[in-house]
Design a protein around this motif. Structure first.
Motif, short mmCIF file in Angstrom:
data_model
loop_
_atom_site.label_atom_id
_atom_site.label_comp_id
_atom_site.label_asym_id
_atom_site.label_seq_id
_atom_site.Cartn_x
_atom_site.Cartn_y
_atom_site.Cartn_z
N GLY A 119 16.01 27.39 2.89
CA GLY A 119 15.19 28.50 3.35
C GLY A 119 15.48 29.84 2.72
N TYR A 120 16.41 29.92 1.76
CA TYR A 120 16.73 31.20 1.13
C TYR A 120 15.65 31.55 0.10
CZ TYR A 120 21.33 31.43 3.28
OH TYR A 120 22.36 31.52 4.19
N ARG A 121 15.27 32.83 0.11
CA ARG A 121 14.26 33.34 -0.81
C ARG A 121 14.89 33.62 -2.16
NH1 ARG A 121 13.26 38.20 0.59
NH2 ARG A 121 11.15 38.39 -0.26
N LEU A 171 12.92 43.91 -7.11
CA LEU A 171 12.55 44.57 -8.36
C LEU A 171 13.70 45.38 -8.94
CD1 LEU A 171 9.01 45.88 -7.34
CD2 LEU A 171 9.60 43.73 -8.50
N LEU A 172 14.75 45.55 -8.12
CA LEU A 172 15.91 46.35 -8.55
C LEU A 172 17.11 45.48 -8.86
CD1 LEU A 172 16.51 49.40 -8.85
CD2 LEU A 172 17.50 49.32 -6.54
N TYR A 173 17.34 44.43 -8.06
CA TYR A 173 18.48 43.56 -8.28
C TYR A 173 18.30 42.28 -7.47
CZ TYR A 173 20.07 45.13 -3.66
OH TYR A 173 20.15 45.41 -2.33
N THR A 174 19.09 41.25 -7.79
CA THR A 174 19.18 40.04 -6.99
C THR A 174 20.63 39.80 -6.61
OG1 THR A 174 19.35 38.66 -8.99
CG2 THR A 174 17.15 38.95 -8.02
N ASN A 175 20.82 38.93 -5.62
CA ASN A 175 22.17 38.55 -5.18
C ASN A 175 22.45 37.11 -5.61
OD1 ASN A 175 22.67 41.01 -3.74
ND2 ASN A 175 21.37 40.24 -2.08
N GLY A 176 23.72 36.82 -5.89
CA GLY A 176 24.11 35.45 -6.17
C GLY A 176 23.38 34.88 -7.37
N CYS A 215 16.75 36.91 -3.45
CA CYS A 215 16.09 38.19 -3.20
C CYS A 215 16.76 38.91 -2.03
CB CYS A 215 14.62 37.98 -2.88
SG CYS A 215 13.71 37.17 -4.22
N PRO A 216 17.10 40.19 -2.19
CA PRO A 216 17.67 40.95 -1.07
C PRO A 216 16.61 41.21 -0.01
CG PRO A 216 17.26 42.41 -2.92
CD PRO A 216 16.96 41.01 -3.41
N ASN A 217 17.04 41.34 1.24
CA ASN A 217 16.10 41.66 2.31
C ASN A 217 15.66 43.11 2.21
OD1 ASN A 217 16.24 39.12 3.34
ND2 ASN A 217 17.14 39.70 5.31
N ARG A 218 14.35 43.34 2.19
CA ARG A 218 13.84 44.70 2.25
C ARG A 218 13.96 45.24 3.67
NH1 ARG A 218 8.82 45.99 -1.72
NH2 ARG A 218 9.53 44.88 -3.59
N ASP A 219 13.78 46.55 3.83
CA ASP A 219 13.90 47.15 5.15
C ASP A 219 12.82 46.64 6.10
OD1 ASP A 219 12.12 48.76 3.45
OD2 ASP A 219 11.88 50.00 5.24
N THR A 220 11.71 46.14 5.56
CA THR A 220 10.64 45.62 6.40
C THR A 220 10.67 44.10 6.48
OG1 THR A 220 9.14 45.65 4.49
CG2 THR A 220 9.11 47.58 5.94
N ALA A 221 11.79 43.47 6.12
CA ALA A 221 11.87 42.01 6.18
C ALA A 221 11.69 41.53 7.62
CB ALA A 221 13.22 41.54 5.64
#
Length: 549
Positions: free
Chosen positions: A244-246, A209-214, A263-269
Protein backbone atom coordinates in the motif's frame (compact mmCIF):
# COMPACT_ATOMS: atom_id res chain seq x y z
CA UNK A 1 -21.38 -8.96 32.85
CA UNK A 2 -21.99 -6.57 35.75
CA UNK A 3 -19.00 -7.99 37.65
CA UNK A 4 -16.73 -7.58 34.61
CA UNK A 5 -17.98 -4.02 34.09
CA UNK A 6 -17.28 -3.09 37.72
CA UNK A 7 -13.75 -4.48 37.41
CA UNK A 8 -13.14 -2.43 34.26
CA UNK A 9 -14.68 0.69 35.83
CA UNK A 10 -12.42 0.31 38.85
CA UNK A 11 -9.43 -0.14 36.58
CA UNK A 12 -10.26 3.08 34.71
CA UNK A 13 -11.08 5.11 37.83
CA UNK A 14 -14.78 5.34 36.91
CA UNK A 15 -17.83 5.09 39.15
CA UNK A 16 -18.39 1.36 39.75
CA UNK A 17 -22.01 1.01 38.62
CA UNK A 18 -21.74 -2.35 36.84
CA UNK A 19 -23.75 -0.81 34.01
CA UNK A 20 -22.93 0.45 30.52
CA UNK A 21 -23.54 4.06 31.49
CA UNK A 22 -22.52 7.11 29.44
CA UNK A 23 -19.16 7.53 31.18
CA UNK A 24 -18.20 3.88 30.63
CA UNK A 25 -19.21 3.94 26.97
CA UNK A 26 -17.21 7.14 26.43
CA UNK A 27 -14.11 5.52 27.97
CA UNK A 28 -14.53 2.36 25.88
CA UNK A 29 -14.68 4.39 22.65
CA UNK A 30 -11.70 6.60 23.45
CA UNK A 31 -8.38 6.12 21.63
CA UNK A 32 -5.99 4.30 23.89
CA UNK A 33 -2.80 2.39 24.48
CA UNK A 34 -2.78 -1.21 23.30
CA UNK A 35 -1.30 -2.64 26.52
CA UNK A 36 -4.03 -4.61 28.34
CA UNK A 37 -5.47 -3.19 31.57
CA UNK A 38 -3.95 -5.62 34.03
CA UNK A 39 -1.51 -5.24 36.90
CA UNK A 40 -1.22 -3.08 39.98
CA UNK A 41 -1.57 0.32 38.26
CA UNK A 42 2.06 1.12 39.06
CA UNK A 43 4.37 -1.62 37.85
CA UNK A 44 4.10 -4.83 35.84
CA UNK A 45 3.65 -8.00 37.85
CA UNK A 46 6.98 -8.96 39.40
CA UNK A 47 8.28 -5.35 39.28
CA UNK A 48 10.05 -5.81 35.94
CA UNK A 49 12.82 -3.25 35.55
CA UNK A 50 16.10 -2.70 33.75
CA UNK A 51 19.26 -3.85 35.54
CA UNK A 52 21.22 -0.79 34.33
CA UNK A 53 20.53 2.92 34.28
CA UNK A 54 22.23 3.98 31.04
CA UNK A 55 19.64 2.89 28.48
CA UNK A 56 19.87 3.13 24.70
CA UNK A 57 17.12 3.49 22.13
CA UNK A 58 16.98 3.26 18.36
CA UNK A 59 14.32 4.44 15.90
CA UNK A 60 13.99 1.74 13.26
CA UNK A 61 11.70 3.66 10.87
CA UNK A 62 9.68 6.85 10.75
CA UNK A 63 6.09 7.90 10.13
CA UNK A 64 5.59 9.85 6.89
CA UNK A 65 3.34 12.27 8.81
CA UNK A 66 6.19 14.22 10.40
CA UNK A 67 9.71 15.24 9.50
CA UNK A 68 12.30 12.92 11.03
CA UNK A 69 13.80 15.75 13.05
CA UNK A 70 10.39 16.45 14.63
CA UNK A 71 9.93 12.78 15.57
CA UNK A 72 13.46 12.51 16.99
CA UNK A 73 12.88 15.62 19.09
CA UNK A 74 9.53 14.29 20.36
CA UNK A 75 11.12 10.99 21.42
CA UNK A 76 14.00 12.81 23.10
CA UNK A 77 11.55 14.94 25.10
CA UNK A 78 9.46 11.87 25.96
CA UNK A 79 12.47 10.08 27.46
CA UNK A 80 13.40 13.28 29.34
CA UNK A 81 10.03 13.08 31.11
CA UNK A 82 11.35 10.00 32.93
CA UNK A 83 15.04 10.91 33.23
CA UNK A 84 14.06 14.16 35.02
CA UNK A 85 12.70 12.19 38.01
CA UNK A 86 15.06 9.16 38.05
CA UNK A 87 18.78 8.36 37.69
CA UNK A 88 18.00 6.93 34.22
CA UNK A 89 19.75 8.24 31.11
CA UNK A 90 18.73 7.65 27.50
CA UNK A 91 21.06 7.70 24.48
CA UNK A 92 19.91 7.39 20.88
CA UNK A 93 22.00 5.05 18.74
CA UNK A 94 21.77 4.57 15.00
CA UNK A 95 23.11 1.04 14.60
CA UNK A 96 23.25 -2.21 16.49
CA UNK A 97 20.86 -3.46 19.16
CA UNK A 98 19.39 -0.95 21.60
CA UNK A 99 17.58 -1.62 24.86
CA UNK A 100 14.45 0.02 23.45
CA UNK A 101 13.79 -0.50 19.74
CA UNK A 102 11.14 1.86 18.34
CA UNK A 103 9.18 1.23 15.17
CA UNK A 104 6.08 2.33 13.26
CA UNK A 105 3.86 -0.38 11.78
CA UNK A 106 0.27 -1.05 10.80
CA UNK A 107 -2.15 -3.91 11.33
CA UNK A 108 -0.10 -7.12 11.78
CA UNK A 109 3.44 -5.78 12.13
CA UNK A 110 5.37 -8.81 13.32
CA UNK A 111 4.90 -9.06 17.09
CA UNK A 112 1.61 -10.97 17.29
CA UNK A 113 -0.30 -7.93 18.59
CA UNK A 114 -1.85 -6.29 15.51
CA UNK A 115 -3.08 -2.71 15.38
CA UNK A 116 -6.62 -1.90 14.28
CA UNK A 117 -6.36 0.91 11.74
CA UNK A 118 -7.06 4.58 12.40
CA UNK A 119 -8.08 5.48 15.98
CA UNK A 120 -8.68 2.77 18.57
CA UNK A 121 -5.30 1.34 19.56
CA UNK A 122 -2.58 3.94 19.07
CA UNK A 123 0.57 2.15 20.22
CA UNK A 124 1.90 -0.49 22.58
CA UNK A 125 5.12 -1.34 24.36
CA UNK A 126 6.65 -4.28 26.20
CA UNK A 127 8.09 -4.32 29.72
CA UNK A 128 11.88 -4.44 30.29
CA UNK A 129 13.84 -7.50 29.23
CA UNK A 130 15.62 -9.15 26.33
CA UNK A 131 14.43 -9.61 22.76
CA UNK A 132 11.22 -7.71 22.02
CA UNK A 133 10.93 -6.76 25.68
CA UNK A 134 11.28 -3.02 26.21
CA UNK A 135 10.41 -2.20 22.59
CA UNK A 136 7.74 0.35 21.60
CA UNK A 137 5.54 0.20 18.49
CA UNK A 138 3.34 2.97 17.05
CA UNK A 139 0.36 2.50 14.72
CA UNK A 140 1.30 3.97 11.33
CA UNK A 141 -2.38 4.25 10.36
CA UNK A 142 -2.79 7.12 12.83
CA UNK A 143 -2.12 10.75 11.94
CA UNK A 144 0.89 11.65 14.06
CA UNK A 145 1.22 15.31 14.95
CA UNK A 146 2.16 17.26 18.07
CA UNK A 147 -1.50 17.13 19.09
CA UNK A 148 -2.70 20.40 17.58
CA UNK A 149 -2.82 19.57 13.89
CA UNK A 150 -0.35 19.12 11.09
CA UNK A 151 3.30 20.00 11.57
CA UNK A 152 4.77 20.81 8.16
CA UNK A 153 8.53 21.32 8.19
CA UNK A 154 9.79 23.21 5.16
CA UNK A 155 12.82 22.66 2.96
CA UNK A 156 14.84 25.21 1.03
CA UNK A 157 13.26 28.64 0.64
CA UNK A 158 14.61 31.34 2.97
CA UNK A 159 13.28 30.24 6.36
CA UNK A 160 16.04 27.79 7.37
CA UNK A 161 13.69 24.81 7.63
CA UNK A 162 11.11 26.51 9.86
CA UNK A 163 7.62 24.99 10.17
CA UNK A 164 4.75 26.30 8.09
CA UNK A 165 2.59 28.87 9.85
CA UNK A 166 -1.13 28.18 9.31
CA UNK A 167 -3.01 30.26 8.48
CA UNK A 168 -0.82 32.68 6.54
CA UNK A 169 -1.60 35.62 4.29
CA UNK A 170 -0.42 35.75 0.66
CA UNK A 171 -1.52 38.54 -1.66
CA UNK A 172 -4.20 39.52 0.81
CA UNK A 173 -5.77 36.06 1.05
CA UNK A 174 -5.57 33.66 4.02
CA UNK A 175 -4.40 30.06 3.50
CA UNK A 176 -4.49 27.13 5.92
CA UNK A 177 -2.61 24.68 3.72
CA UNK A 178 0.40 24.57 1.41
CA UNK A 179 -0.31 26.21 -1.93
CA UNK A 180 1.09 26.47 -5.45
CA UNK A 181 -0.29 29.94 -6.06
CA UNK A 182 2.35 32.39 -7.16
CA UNK A 183 4.53 29.69 -8.73
CA UNK A 184 4.75 28.20 -12.21
CA UNK A 185 6.62 24.97 -11.33
CA UNK A 186 3.82 23.36 -9.28
CA UNK A 187 5.91 23.09 -6.09
CA UNK A 188 3.76 23.50 -2.96
CA UNK A 189 4.98 26.12 -0.50
CA UNK A 190 3.92 27.97 2.63
CA UNK A 191 4.81 31.01 4.65
CA UNK A 192 6.61 30.45 7.96
CA UNK A 193 5.12 33.54 9.57
CA UNK A 194 1.54 34.79 9.75
CA UNK A 195 1.98 37.07 6.74
CA UNK A 196 4.10 36.39 3.69
CA UNK A 197 3.08 39.78 2.33
CA UNK A 198 4.77 41.45 5.29
CA UNK A 199 7.72 39.14 6.13
CA UNK A 200 8.50 37.39 2.82
CA UNK A 201 9.53 34.22 4.74
CA UNK A 202 8.72 30.90 3.07
CA UNK A 203 9.78 27.31 2.45
CA UNK A 204 8.73 24.37 0.28
CA UNK A 205 6.34 21.75 1.65
CA UNK A 206 6.85 17.96 1.35
CA UNK A 207 6.24 16.93 -2.26
CA UNK A 208 7.21 14.12 -4.60
CA UNK A 209 8.22 16.90 -7.01
CA UNK A 210 10.94 17.90 -4.55
CA UNK A 211 12.24 14.60 -3.17
CA UNK A 212 11.41 10.94 -2.47
CA UNK A 213 12.09 8.73 0.54
CA UNK A 214 13.78 5.33 0.53
CA UNK A 215 13.84 3.38 -2.70
CA UNK A 216 17.09 3.33 -4.69
CA UNK A 217 17.34 6.87 -6.06
CA UNK A 218 19.06 8.75 -3.22
CA UNK A 219 16.10 11.08 -2.69
CA UNK A 220 15.66 12.14 -6.33
CA UNK A 221 12.23 13.61 -7.13
CA UNK A 222 9.57 11.80 -9.12
CA UNK A 223 9.55 12.09 -12.90
CA UNK A 224 6.07 12.42 -14.41
CA UNK A 225 4.91 10.82 -16.54
CA UNK A 226 6.75 7.52 -16.06
CA UNK A 227 6.27 4.05 -17.53
CA UNK A 228 5.58 1.04 -15.31
CA UNK A 229 4.50 -2.32 -16.75
CA UNK A 230 3.92 -0.56 -20.05
CA UNK A 231 1.45 1.94 -18.55
CA UNK A 232 2.04 5.68 -18.19
CA UNK A 233 1.54 7.27 -14.74
CA UNK A 234 1.13 10.99 -13.98
CA UNK A 235 0.95 10.62 -10.18
CA UNK A 236 2.34 8.46 -7.40
CA UNK A 237 0.83 4.98 -7.37
CA UNK A 238 0.52 1.85 -5.25
CA UNK A 239 0.31 -0.40 -8.34
CA UNK A 240 2.77 -3.26 -8.33
CA UNK A 241 3.06 -3.29 -4.53
CA UNK A 242 1.28 -5.33 -1.89
CA UNK A 243 2.01 -3.06 1.09
CA UNK A 244 0.00 0.00 0.00
CA UNK A 245 2.96 2.41 -0.03
CA UNK A 246 2.82 5.16 -2.66
CA UNK A 247 5.81 5.27 -4.99
CA UNK A 248 6.99 6.73 -8.28
CA UNK A 249 9.77 6.26 -10.80
CA UNK A 250 12.61 8.77 -10.72
CA UNK A 251 13.29 8.38 -14.42
CA UNK A 252 10.86 8.39 -17.32
CA UNK A 253 10.86 4.59 -17.64
CA UNK A 254 10.82 2.30 -14.60
CA UNK A 255 10.60 -0.79 -16.80
CA UNK A 256 13.96 0.15 -18.29
CA UNK A 257 15.83 1.85 -15.41
CA UNK A 258 14.27 0.29 -12.26
CA UNK A 259 14.81 3.57 -10.35
CA UNK A 260 12.17 4.55 -7.81
CA UNK A 261 11.41 6.20 -4.48
CA UNK A 262 8.51 6.49 -2.06
CA UNK A 263 6.36 9.62 -2.19
CA UNK A 264 6.33 11.83 0.93
CA UNK A 265 2.95 12.67 2.43
CA UNK A 266 1.76 16.14 1.47
CA UNK A 267 0.07 18.34 4.06
CA UNK A 268 -3.29 17.50 2.47
CA UNK A 269 -2.70 13.72 2.43
CA UNK A 270 -5.94 11.93 3.26
CA UNK A 271 -6.44 9.32 5.96
CA UNK A 272 -8.48 6.22 5.27
CA UNK A 273 -11.23 6.28 2.67
CA UNK A 274 -10.07 4.51 -0.49
CA UNK A 275 -7.06 6.75 -1.25
CA UNK A 276 -4.87 6.55 1.88
CA UNK A 277 -1.93 8.95 1.60
CA UNK A 278 -3.04 10.64 -1.63
CA UNK A 279 -3.39 14.44 -1.45
CA UNK A 280 -6.71 16.25 -1.66
CA UNK A 281 -7.35 17.80 -5.07
CA UNK A 282 -8.91 21.25 -4.95
CA UNK A 283 -11.26 22.19 -6.40
CA UNK A 284 -13.18 18.92 -6.75
CA UNK A 285 -16.69 18.17 -7.91
CA UNK A 286 -19.22 16.39 -5.65
CA UNK A 287 -22.85 16.00 -6.70
CA UNK A 288 -22.27 18.58 -9.39
CA UNK A 289 -21.00 21.23 -6.99
CA UNK A 290 -17.40 22.51 -6.80
CA UNK A 291 -15.51 22.46 -3.48
CA UNK A 292 -12.24 24.30 -2.76
CA UNK A 293 -11.85 22.99 0.79
CA UNK A 294 -12.64 19.85 2.80
CA UNK A 295 -16.34 19.32 3.37
CA UNK A 296 -18.72 17.27 5.50
CA UNK A 297 -21.40 17.27 2.81
CA UNK A 298 -22.78 13.80 2.15
CA UNK A 299 -21.88 12.53 5.63
CA UNK A 300 -23.98 12.21 8.79
CA UNK A 301 -21.07 12.06 11.22
CA UNK A 302 -19.77 15.55 10.43
CA UNK A 303 -16.28 14.33 9.47
CA UNK A 304 -14.43 16.39 6.90
CA UNK A 305 -13.41 14.71 3.66
CA UNK A 306 -12.14 15.55 0.19
CA UNK A 307 -11.79 13.95 -3.21
CA UNK A 308 -8.35 12.92 -4.40
CA UNK A 309 -9.19 13.56 -8.03
CA UNK A 310 -10.87 16.61 -9.54
CA UNK A 311 -14.21 14.85 -9.88
CA UNK A 312 -15.60 12.59 -7.15
CA UNK A 313 -18.78 11.99 -9.13
CA UNK A 314 -16.75 10.30 -11.86
CA UNK A 315 -13.85 8.68 -9.98
CA UNK A 316 -15.27 8.01 -6.47
CA UNK A 317 -11.77 8.50 -4.93
CA UNK A 318 -11.74 10.09 -1.49
CA UNK A 319 -10.37 10.16 2.05
CA UNK A 320 -10.77 11.96 5.38
CA UNK A 321 -9.01 15.29 5.75
CA UNK A 322 -6.23 15.60 8.34
CA UNK A 323 -7.50 16.39 11.84
CA UNK A 324 -5.60 17.42 14.97
CA UNK A 325 -3.99 13.99 15.03
CA UNK A 326 -2.36 12.36 18.05
CA UNK A 327 0.59 13.85 19.90
CA UNK A 328 3.60 11.66 19.18
CA UNK A 329 5.26 13.18 22.26
CA UNK A 330 2.44 12.31 24.71
CA UNK A 331 1.86 8.82 23.31
CA UNK A 332 5.61 8.12 23.30
CA UNK A 333 6.03 9.31 26.89
CA UNK A 334 3.25 6.92 27.91
CA UNK A 335 4.65 3.97 25.96
CA UNK A 336 8.18 4.55 27.24
CA UNK A 337 6.71 4.30 30.72
CA UNK A 338 5.73 0.73 29.82
CA UNK A 339 9.22 0.16 28.39
CA UNK A 340 10.61 1.09 31.81
CA UNK A 341 8.27 -1.22 33.73
CA UNK A 342 5.15 0.82 34.53
CA UNK A 343 1.68 -0.60 33.99
CA UNK A 344 -1.50 1.43 33.50
CA UNK A 345 -2.72 3.75 36.21
CA UNK A 346 -6.35 4.19 37.35
CA UNK A 347 -5.66 7.88 38.06
CA UNK A 348 -7.27 9.77 35.17
CA UNK A 349 -4.78 12.66 35.36
CA UNK A 350 -1.78 10.34 35.21
CA UNK A 351 0.35 9.93 32.06
CA UNK A 352 -0.01 6.15 32.47
CA UNK A 353 -3.82 6.27 32.31
CA UNK A 354 -4.68 4.03 29.33
CA UNK A 355 -6.93 6.49 27.43
CA UNK A 356 -5.43 9.23 25.27
CA UNK A 357 -6.22 12.89 25.88
CA UNK A 358 -4.28 15.91 24.68
CA UNK A 359 -2.66 18.10 27.34
CA UNK A 360 -0.98 21.30 26.23
CA UNK A 361 1.08 22.09 29.34
CA UNK A 362 2.08 18.56 30.29
CA UNK A 363 3.65 17.53 33.57
CA UNK A 364 3.93 14.18 35.33
CA UNK A 365 1.26 13.33 37.87
CA UNK A 366 2.49 12.34 41.36
CA UNK A 367 1.14 8.84 40.68
CA UNK A 368 3.53 8.49 37.71
CA UNK A 369 6.43 9.78 39.79
CA UNK A 370 5.71 7.37 42.65
CA UNK A 371 5.55 4.46 40.23
CA UNK A 372 8.82 5.16 38.39
CA UNK A 373 10.74 6.05 41.56
CA UNK A 374 9.54 2.83 43.17
CA UNK A 375 11.34 0.96 40.38
CA UNK A 376 14.46 3.10 39.94
CA UNK A 377 15.95 4.36 43.16
CA UNK A 378 19.30 6.15 43.25
CA UNK A 379 22.36 3.94 43.56
CA UNK A 380 21.29 1.14 41.23
CA UNK A 381 24.02 -0.62 39.24
CA UNK A 382 24.92 0.98 35.93
CA UNK A 383 26.60 -0.61 32.96
CA UNK A 384 27.88 0.91 29.74
CA UNK A 385 27.24 -0.74 26.41
CA UNK A 386 29.90 -0.78 23.76
CA UNK A 387 29.01 1.57 20.92
CA UNK A 388 28.99 0.22 17.41
CA UNK A 389 29.86 2.06 14.23
CA UNK A 390 27.05 4.13 12.71
CA UNK A 391 25.59 2.14 9.88
CA UNK A 392 25.29 3.19 6.28
CA UNK A 393 22.36 2.38 4.01
CA UNK A 394 22.60 -0.53 1.63
CA UNK A 395 23.70 0.49 -1.86
CA UNK A 396 21.53 -0.78 -4.69
CA UNK A 397 23.32 -3.75 -6.33
CA UNK A 398 24.67 -3.55 -9.85
CA UNK A 399 23.70 -6.48 -12.11
CA UNK A 400 26.53 -8.71 -13.33
CA UNK A 401 26.64 -11.42 -15.96
CA UNK A 402 23.09 -10.80 -17.23
CA UNK A 403 23.23 -13.92 -19.37
CA UNK A 404 23.27 -16.11 -16.29
CA UNK A 405 19.77 -17.45 -15.64
CA UNK A 406 18.84 -18.40 -12.05
CA UNK A 407 16.35 -20.92 -13.36
CA UNK A 408 19.20 -22.85 -14.99
CA UNK A 409 20.91 -23.44 -11.63
CA UNK A 410 20.38 -26.95 -10.24
CA UNK A 411 20.85 -25.83 -6.63
CA UNK A 412 21.77 -22.79 -4.54
CA UNK A 413 24.18 -22.29 -1.64
CA UNK A 414 21.54 -20.48 0.45
CA UNK A 415 18.06 -18.97 0.09
CA UNK A 416 16.61 -16.33 2.42
CA UNK A 417 14.30 -13.31 2.51
CA UNK A 418 15.92 -9.86 2.85
CA UNK A 419 13.88 -6.65 2.84
CA UNK A 420 10.84 -8.48 1.54
CA UNK A 421 12.67 -10.08 -1.38
CA UNK A 422 13.76 -13.69 -1.77
CA UNK A 423 17.55 -13.90 -2.27
CA UNK A 424 19.15 -16.91 -4.00
CA UNK A 425 22.92 -17.26 -3.41
CA UNK A 426 25.32 -19.23 -5.60
CA UNK A 427 29.13 -19.00 -5.99
CA UNK A 428 29.52 -15.30 -5.16
CA UNK A 429 26.39 -14.20 -7.02
CA UNK A 430 22.75 -13.82 -6.05
CA UNK A 431 19.34 -13.25 -7.60
CA UNK A 432 16.24 -11.63 -6.08
CA UNK A 433 12.52 -12.16 -6.43
CA UNK A 434 10.16 -9.66 -4.80
CA UNK A 435 6.69 -10.30 -3.45
CA UNK A 436 6.08 -6.54 -3.63
CA UNK A 437 6.95 -6.08 -7.30
CA UNK A 438 4.98 -8.03 -9.85
CA UNK A 439 8.06 -8.90 -11.83
CA UNK A 440 10.30 -11.90 -12.33
CA UNK A 441 13.68 -12.82 -10.90
CA UNK A 442 16.28 -10.02 -11.00
CA UNK A 443 20.06 -10.52 -11.26
CA UNK A 444 22.55 -11.94 -11.12
CA UNK A 445 24.21 -9.47 -8.71
CA UNK A 446 27.62 -9.61 -7.09
CA UNK A 447 27.68 -10.61 -3.40
CA UNK A 448 30.97 -8.75 -2.97
CA UNK A 449 29.47 -5.49 -4.28
CA UNK A 450 26.49 -5.59 -1.93
CA UNK A 451 28.13 -7.15 1.14
CA UNK A 452 31.89 -6.53 0.91
CA UNK A 453 33.97 -8.99 2.89
CA UNK A 454 31.75 -12.06 2.55
CA UNK A 455 33.18 -15.29 1.13
CA UNK A 456 31.90 -16.53 -2.22
CA UNK A 457 30.03 -19.49 -0.78
CA UNK A 458 27.29 -18.75 1.78
CA UNK A 459 25.94 -21.68 3.80
CA UNK A 460 22.97 -19.90 5.43
CA UNK A 461 21.56 -16.43 5.99
CA UNK A 462 18.64 -14.66 7.64
CA UNK A 463 17.43 -11.12 8.34
CA UNK A 464 16.26 -10.07 11.80
CA UNK A 465 12.69 -8.86 11.32
CA UNK A 466 13.03 -6.01 13.83
CA UNK A 467 16.50 -4.54 13.35
CA UNK A 468 16.77 -5.52 9.66
CA UNK A 469 20.34 -6.72 10.27
CA UNK A 470 21.40 -9.58 8.01
CA UNK A 471 23.32 -12.57 9.40
CA UNK A 472 25.48 -14.68 7.06
CA UNK A 473 27.08 -18.04 7.88
CA UNK A 474 29.94 -19.77 6.08
CA UNK A 475 31.86 -22.65 7.58
CA UNK A 476 32.12 -22.01 11.32
CA UNK A 477 32.07 -18.24 10.97
CA UNK A 478 29.34 -15.62 10.78
CA UNK A 479 29.00 -11.97 9.71
CA UNK A 480 26.41 -9.36 10.67
CA UNK A 481 25.54 -6.58 8.20
CA UNK A 482 23.39 -3.48 8.42
CA UNK A 483 23.73 -1.65 5.15
CA UNK A 484 27.41 -1.93 4.24
CA UNK A 485 28.66 -1.83 7.83
CA UNK A 486 29.93 -5.23 8.85
CA UNK A 487 30.72 -6.96 12.12
CA UNK A 488 32.78 -10.11 11.63
CA UNK A 489 33.89 -12.62 10.79
CA UNK A 490 33.36 -14.20 14.19
CA UNK A 491 33.29 -17.82 15.20
CA UNK A 492 29.93 -19.41 15.94
CA UNK A 493 31.34 -20.24 19.39
CA UNK A 494 30.47 -16.60 20.20
CA UNK A 495 26.82 -17.60 19.83
CA UNK A 496 27.22 -20.44 22.32
CA UNK A 497 27.50 -23.20 19.70
CA UNK A 498 30.21 -25.62 20.76
CA UNK A 499 33.16 -26.73 18.66
CA UNK A 500 31.75 -30.19 17.98
CA UNK A 501 29.15 -28.63 15.67
CA UNK A 502 29.98 -28.32 11.99
CA UNK A 503 28.95 -25.55 9.63
CA UNK A 504 25.53 -23.88 9.94
CA UNK A 505 23.59 -25.28 6.98
CA UNK A 506 20.24 -23.57 7.44
CA UNK A 507 18.38 -20.85 9.34
CA UNK A 508 14.64 -20.67 10.05
CA UNK A 509 12.75 -17.77 11.67
CA UNK A 510 10.82 -19.04 14.70
CA UNK A 511 8.74 -16.19 16.12
CA UNK A 512 9.95 -12.68 16.80
CA UNK A 513 13.57 -12.48 17.83
CA UNK A 514 14.18 -16.24 17.57
CA UNK A 515 15.91 -18.15 14.75
CA UNK A 516 16.62 -21.87 14.48
CA UNK A 517 20.14 -22.70 13.29
CA UNK A 518 20.72 -26.16 11.78
CA UNK A 519 23.95 -28.14 11.67
CA UNK A 520 24.21 -31.85 10.97
CA UNK A 521 21.47 -33.68 12.86
CA UNK A 522 20.94 -30.93 15.44
CA UNK A 523 19.55 -27.45 15.71
CA UNK A 524 19.90 -24.52 18.11
CA UNK A 525 17.49 -21.67 18.92
CA UNK A 526 19.21 -18.30 18.67
CA UNK A 527 18.06 -15.24 20.63
CA UNK A 528 18.89 -12.61 18.01
CA UNK A 529 18.86 -9.60 20.34
CA UNK A 530 21.51 -10.98 22.71
CA UNK A 531 23.17 -13.12 19.99
CA UNK A 532 23.28 -16.25 22.16
CA UNK A 533 21.59 -19.63 21.76
CA UNK A 534 18.99 -20.47 24.38
CA UNK A 535 19.55 -22.99 27.16
CA UNK A 536 18.53 -26.57 26.46
CA UNK A 537 20.07 -26.72 22.98
CA UNK A 538 21.16 -28.39 20.74
CA UNK A 539 18.21 -30.64 20.08
CA UNK A 540 17.79 -33.37 17.51
CA UNK A 541 16.24 -32.10 14.29
CA UNK A 542 14.31 -35.33 13.80
CA UNK A 543 12.50 -34.89 17.14
CA UNK A 544 10.63 -31.83 15.83
CA UNK A 545 11.07 -31.97 12.05
CA UNK A 546 10.56 -35.66 11.45
CA UNK A 547 11.93 -36.89 8.13
CA UNK A 548 13.96 -33.76 7.33
CA UNK A 549 17.44 -34.88 6.21
Amino acid sequence: LAKALRKMQKQLGLEETGELDAGTLEAMRAPRCGVPDVGTFLTFEGDLKWDHMDLTYRVMNYSPDLDRAVIDDAFKRAFKVWSDVTPLTFTQIYSGEADIMIMFGSREHGDGYPFDGKDGLLAHAFPPGQGVQGDAHFDDDELWTLGTGLVVKTRHGNANGADCHFPFVFEGRSYSRCITEGRTDGLPWCATTASYDRDKKYGFCPSELLYTNGGNSDGSPCVFPFIFDGTSYDTCTTDGRSDGYRWCATTANFDQDKKYGFCPNRDTAVIGGNSQGDPCVFPFTFLGQSYSACTSQGRQDGKLWCATTSNYDTDKKWGFCPDRGYSIFLVAAHEFGHSLGLDHSSVREALMYPMYSYVQDFQLDPDDVRGIQYLYEAGSTSTTEEEEETLEPTVEPIPVDPSRDACMEKNFDAITEINGELHFFKDGKYWTRSSFWKSGIQGAFSVADTWPGLPAVIDAAFQDVLTKRVFFFAGRQFWVFSGKSMLGPRGIEKLGIRKEAGRISGALQRGRGKVLLFSGENYWRLDVKVQRVDKGYPRATDDVFTGVP
